[in-house]
Design an enzyme around this catalytic site. Sequence first.
Site, PDB file in Angstrom:
ATOM      1  N   ASP A  23       0.871  -1.174   0.000  1.00 12.25           N
ATOM      2  CA  ASP A  23       0.000   0.000   0.000  1.00 12.25           C
ATOM      3  C   ASP A  23       0.904   1.220   0.000  1.00 12.25           C
ATOM      4  O   ASP A  23       1.953   1.219   0.638  1.00 12.25           O
ATOM      5  CB  ASP A  23      -0.902   0.009   1.234  1.00 12.25           C
ATOM      6  N   ASP A  27      -7.195  -1.134  -4.382  1.00 14.74           N
ATOM      7  CA  ASP A  27      -8.200  -0.726  -3.401  1.00 14.74           C
ATOM      8  C   ASP A  27      -9.143   0.333  -3.970  1.00 14.74           C
ATOM      9  O   ASP A  27     -10.328   0.356  -3.653  1.00 14.74           O
ATOM     10  CB  ASP A  27      -7.531  -0.191  -2.132  1.00 14.74           C
TER      11      ASP A  27
END
Length: 164
Positions: free
Chosen positions: A126, A144
């Site tokens: 991430d 995401d």
Amino acid sequence: MIDLKEIKNKIFKKENFYFLLIILFTFSLDRYSKIEIIKKFSDTSFYLNDFLNFDLVWNTGIGFGLLSDNNQFFYNLITFFIGIVVICLLYIAIKSNKYEKIIFSLIIGGALGNFYDRLYFKAVPDFIDLHYERFHWFTFNVADIFITIGLITYILSGLLKNNK
């Protein structure tokens, strides 16, 4: 009795090819972004402006770092569950109408991107850090974004259907 010919005809419809392209595009865009971030920012953060940074974080949990744990069994269980969910989504997408197939294609493409990372890296990279002053949103990635857009669109379409 299961009619294999009917299943084959549903899977190999021309329209499903287009949705496969959406899945591949979503997956590829996610892979490209993660590869570039890992190459360029593996040991540093990159400040863009007062609201956005690139800061690589390795997530062993599910969305937004939830259920992060160093327990290998728990990690493998979550990964297995995510794989089952992706397979179920593929099945649902094949049976859906064209509009829903687009939505599910975004979700599946993003889910496959994160699933790939869980298998390959044993964690999901991430790197998008949204913030305002001291408030930071969960760090997330391109997959995401696609999953979230798909889920929000699916929920809103369901609400609009129920209101008609």
